[in-house]
Design an enzyme around this catalytic site. Sequence first.
Site, PDB file in Angstrom:
ATOM      1  CG  ASP A 585      -1.282  -1.064   1.088  1.00  0.00           C
ATOM      2  OD1 ASP A 585      -1.835  -2.985   0.366  1.00  0.00           O
ATOM      3  OD2 ASP A 585      -3.368  -1.157   1.764  1.00  0.00           O
ATOM      4  CD  GLU A 809      -4.986  -3.859   9.199  1.00  0.00           C
ATOM      5  OE1 GLU A 809      -5.359  -3.853   7.988  1.00  0.00           O
ATOM      6  OE2 GLU A 809      -5.325  -2.852   9.804  1.00  0.00           O
TER       7      GLU A 809
END
Length: 839
Positions: A585, A809
């Site tokens: 990302d 996460e």
Amino acid sequence: MARGERRRRGAPADGARTAERAARGGPVRRDGRGGRARGAAGGAALALVVLSLALGLSGRWFLAWYRSRRAVMLHSAPPALPPDSSSPTVAPDLFWGTYRPHVYFGMKTRSPQPLLTGLMWAQQGTTPGTPKLRHTCEQGDGVGPYGWEFHDGVSFGRQHIQDGALRLTTEFVKRPGGQHGGDWSWRVTVEPQASGTSALPLVSLFFYVVTDGKEVLVPEVGAKGQLKFISGHTSELGDFRFTLLAPTSPGDTTPKYGSYNVFWSSNPGLPLLTEMVKSRLNNWFQHRPPGASPERYLGLPGSLKWDDRGPSGQGQGQGQFLIQQVTLKVPFSVELVFESGSARTGGSQALKQLAGSLLTHTLESHAEDFRERFEKTFRLKEKGLSPEEQALGQVALSGLLGGIGYFYGQGLVLPDMEVEGSEQKVDPVLFPSVPLFTAVPSRSFFPRGFLWDEGFHQLVIQRWDPRLTREAIGHWLGLLNADGWIGREQVLGDEARARVPSEFLVQKTAHANPPSLLLPVAHMLDGGHPADLAFLRRAFPRLHAWFSWLHHSQAGPVPLSYRWRGRDPALPTLLNPKTLPSGLDDYPRASHPSASERHLDLRCWVALGSRVLTRLAEQLGEAEAAAELGPLAASLEAEESLDELHWAPELGVFADFGNHTKAVQLKPRPPQGLMRVVGRPHPHLQYVDALGYISLFPFLLRLLDPNSPRLGPMLDVLADRRQLWSPFGLRSLATSSPFYSQRNSEHDPPYWRGAVWLNVNYLALGALHYYGHLEGPHQARAARLHRELRANLVGNVRQQYQATGFLWEQYSDQDGRGMGCRPFQGWTSLVLLAMAEDY
């Protein structure tokens, strides 16, 4: 990851030329075993393309049309899985499952038109107005911690959910029999979170059944709105019956007084179930246990007489929604039993209902079997890990298995229209309807399939149940289009689509994703199990086609270089344009995207892919494919070539290359807000100074020789506490980077800019373990760093789990706290393999 001896570093002269030709985008022969077979139809299509190209503009239009058609054509190679592999005939034990990971508790069949079941609940009287109706896992709904204590991926699971003052335990178990997937039973137990609670709350449970077509449901209601049972029939399930048993006190058979409501309507659409129930609740009802004061509660004013029902008791082609509400005082247990008609034919009529003491015994037996199998598989107790660490490992595995979903539907695809001289604009088109059996990263935030996540998921699942991994990989390979492309994010079906922002619905056929599915494929090769090898033989044409597409479509500006397509443009609001296809990302790349970029991580993924596919072709006797892939693998693994393209002497590490400057900042520019400002030096072609995960990829994927002069500097970077090493694991970006912990825009916080991620740390542990067991100048140091990194990583995940009840996460490199979404029992479950030292 491939283990054992590395392939030869050099390549024959003709092989090198073949690899260079391929890297430049030249033709590499693809036959029926490796790509789309070219028969008469393929030749005719090629002839049409050549003819139309000769016609100039019309040729470009035709080529765009042709690409658009191929983008949504399924690949012609034979499927990797047998026909009807999801049916109750072929896989009866997998037909029913908790394949709705986005709801707190629910089951469905592996079918394009499934029968779905689910649970909602609400605590009555705690707040004015409508109570909070719990149904779908939401990031901000205040529920938690929650997750599976046990889940074997097939037949059994036990989950705990904390909702304020309540503790819910949901359990299920399946019993084989008949021709339609057998029986199953649920038990839901609701208790106060704290013992000694004086005012026991009133709670409503809502058990529902939803059909998605012309299936028949026939409820039979008893006194006071209580359903005696629901009979039904579908083509896949045959005859069946649901029975909601009377509630009892937990742990015994003492009956509890309950109030009942029933509601029956046509299916409004799966994403609308929660709102439909909310909108129907009213306070007309009173709970009146004998000898106690009545309490008003919100209930469903249902009836079994409704207008949408057809003459045969069916919905008008849109399915049915039937829900039973039971309201009573905590604590209590309620059981729901599903019985298959075919399990009671052929001499099995006396089969005892899976309820009460029999259900209790069956659940406990499965729990004990899980514990024994877990220790036999991962040997955590034998390795001396603490009971708390063993429990963490069980939760990590169970949460991942309990997050497996079955999806069916059509995705939106934007064809690649990069035709030179063409400005052809196209709209997204629908991909054919396809099934997908896959684990998901997060039940609350990412309850759908992600391509590069799934490779890491299957590394864990494969150790536990190799068949589930074959099923998942086979389904992912079933998504190949005619060119060999697989969309990186799969949004299939109404429920999945309702959870995805519109800007992420469309998948672009020019965009790739790391081929991490090849990691479990390599593990299959290492294990050599006959069932795995038989699967790989069937899967090889599709694996080869997928790799060939990646190798060709992401080719870089010079031979043996690669570039991720799909970087964001250099918008004035972005500090550094993101590269979503890479999976990393916002990890900083070249500041000014261009076709001149060379991406290190992608080159390493392609090198890994060529190595694995070459090994597979050789083991399967695919001589032609091995002759094609072998020279490419050798060229990509030649460290001279890697050095030439990616070693940055001025930085002392491997790096990306592109049009770049470090002189970029986000500065306030009222009234626009934060805007990107580019100073001096101006961008120019150079190595990108962004020390972090990408810098480690030749090491992470074990592409370096144990005696490589680059291995020492890699270990220096990894172990430097001022750069990547933290007490909680390896940080994703060095603290010395100007992008460290920096927002990418005013509303875009840092993601891969310092935080600790489990998937890359697992790769690092595997590489350290690998080099720590090979003779070389760095063997002892690699072994020591492995021990230290493993202790840091596992210790922090365990501490955060004990403090919060969740796997996260990502984790802060500053204080170790869990960050991002939770629960995140996708690749964070790799903590189990780290504890087991299984790489």
